[in-house]
Design an enzyme around this catalytic site. Structure first.
Site, PDB file in Angstrom:
ATOM      1  N   ASP A 122       0.873  -1.175   0.000  1.00  0.00           N
ATOM      2  CA  ASP A 122       0.000   0.000   0.000  1.00  0.00           C
ATOM      3  C   ASP A 122       0.907   1.221   0.000  1.00  0.00           C
ATOM      4  OD1 ASP A 122      -1.664   2.117   0.611  1.00  0.00           O
ATOM      5  OD2 ASP A 122      -2.866   0.985   2.051  1.00  0.00           O
ATOM      6  N   SER A 155      -0.771  14.899 -13.741  1.00  0.00           N
ATOM      7  CA  SER A 155      -1.913  14.877 -14.668  1.00  0.00           C
ATOM      8  C   SER A 155      -1.994  16.246 -15.328  1.00  0.00           C
ATOM      9  CB  SER A 155      -3.205  14.606 -13.889  1.00  0.00           C
ATOM     10  OG  SER A 155      -4.343  14.946 -14.659  1.00  0.00           O
ATOM     11  N   TYR A 183      -8.530  15.540  -6.196  1.00  0.00           N
ATOM     12  CA  TYR A 183      -7.640  14.913  -7.177  1.00  0.00           C
ATOM     13  C   TYR A 183      -6.655  15.937  -7.764  1.00  0.00           C
ATOM     14  CZ  TYR A 183      -6.230  12.161 -11.256  1.00  0.00           C
ATOM     15  OH  TYR A 183      -5.499  11.482 -12.197  1.00  0.00           O
ATOM     16  N   SER A 224      -3.927  17.060  -5.420  1.00  0.00           N
ATOM     17  CA  SER A 224      -2.874  16.049  -5.229  1.00  0.00           C
ATOM     18  C   SER A 224      -1.918  16.046  -6.423  1.00  0.00           C
ATOM     19  CB  SER A 224      -3.488  14.657  -5.021  1.00  0.00           C
ATOM     20  OG  SER A 224      -4.004  14.125  -6.219  1.00  0.00           O
ATOM     21  N   LYS A 225      -2.464  16.216  -7.617  1.00  0.00           N
ATOM     22  CA  LYS A 225      -1.620  16.162  -8.819  1.00  0.00           C
ATOM     23  C   LYS A 225      -0.787  17.440  -8.980  1.00  0.00           C
ATOM     24  CE  LYS A 225      -2.744  12.043 -10.006  1.00  0.00           C
ATOM     25  NZ  LYS A 225      -1.748  10.971  -9.867  1.00  0.00           N
TER      26      LYS A 225
END
Ligand SMILES: NC(=O)c1ccc[n+]([C@@H]2O[C@H](COP(=O)([O-])OP(=O)(O)OC[C@H]3O[C@@H](n4cnc5c(N)ncnc54)[C@H](OP(=O)(O)O)[C@@H]3O)[C@@H](O)[C@H]2O)c1
Length: 271
Positions: free
Chosen positions: A76, A155, A168, A171-172
């Protein structure tokens, strides 16, 4: 034309030290989607692979599809100790690492009025903290590797703050910033840093999306772009090109205009 930039044969137009043959490469998030296709692509180019993800059974299937000697490391990424243990196994197996591709990630959207801190921190924990732990674990091994290369998955969403992407996208964007900083700091140690910024790629992650995904490409096509970008040591491996240009232009618009444009795309019902 043989050997031209576009024809995609392994190693063509690539300096020897950057070819994938015999390179010791660790790919996280390799049990499905982009990571799975990238592992297969790199294996077919002769890389020596270690692959990670939580699902050991799916990793074993990917290892079979790679048809070579692949080290399977179920873990993980959001657990620091898992990363440290993976590094120990990598050291025992390979001695050092030449490349690492920290690709594992999840996506959750924010739908106002529910601003769910638990969801946001969960995404940050896997995507950002997971990558941070991976860098920490891999760096000592990369320092002993051949032409070492640190590659992280961001991304195109990092180019412009999109509606519903508070978790999201943050985080990117954080990953992109971290890796850009590291690139400068790792220069004296001759460790190259590449940041992968895909647009939409068809994977189990995007199969959950219920909105149009313009210019979506296959995971195999994404893997090819990433492998070529890695061989060229591109700072930013962004694709498809037209989509990343659109996202960059959107990100560069004046804030008021951009906000208005994005608002018209937003499905948010918050006041
Ligand atoms: N698809 C796109 O359009 C797109 C666009 C831009 C960026 N990306 C990024 O590309 C990366 C791969 O995504 P994908 O689209 O290929 O999605 P995917 O098919 O869902 O793959 C995600 C991978 O990450 C692994 N993973 C998730 N949580 C993990 C954890 N806690 N520990 C270890 N491994 C974990 C999954 O393995 P297990 O489930 O076995 O743990 C799986 O192998 C992600 O970082 C994603 O954000 C994707």
């Amino acid at each position: 034309m043989k050997g031209s930039q576009g024809d995609g044969k392994a190693g063509e137009n690539v300096p020897d030290r950057r070819r994938m043959l015999n390179r010791r490469i660790w790919v996280t998030g390799a049990s499905s989607g982009i990571g799975r296709s990238l592992a297969i692509e790199l294996a077919h180019c002769g890389a020596r692979l270690a692959i990670s993800g939580r699902d050991a059974a799916r990793l074993a299937e990917v290892a079979r599809d790679c048809a070579g000697d692949v080290l399977v490391l179920p873990m993980d990424v959001s657990q620091r100790e898992d990363n440290q243990m993976a590094a120990q196994q990598l050291e025992r197996h390979f001695g050092a690492l030449d490349s690492v591709v920290l690709n594992a990630g999840i996506c959750e959207y924010v739908d106002l009025p529910a601003f769910d801190a638990v969801s946001i921190t969960r995404v940050m924990n896997v995507n950002f903290n997971g990558l941070v732990y991976g860098v920490e674990a891999a760096l000592p091994l990369l320092r002993r590797g051949v032409a070492p290369h640190l590659v992280g998955m961001s991304s195109t969403v990092a180019f412009v703050a999109l509606p519903r992407a508070e978790a999201y996208g943050s985080s990117k964007a954080a990953i992109r910033y971290l890796l850009q900083s590291l690139r400068v700091d790792l220069l004296p140690q001759k460790i190259d840093v590449s940041i992968i910024c895909p647009g939409f790629v068809k994977t189990p992650l995007t199969d959950l999306n219920d909105f149009p995904m313009p210019m979506r490409i296959t995971a195999e096509s994404a893997a090819l772009s990433i492998r070529r970008g890695m061989e060229r040591r591109q700072h930013e491996i962004s694709f498809p090109k037209r989509f990343s240009v659109v996202m960059s232009v959107l990100g560069a618009l004046p804030s008021r205009l951009r906000t208005k444009l994005l608002r018209s795309l937003s499905r948010s019902t918050a006041a």
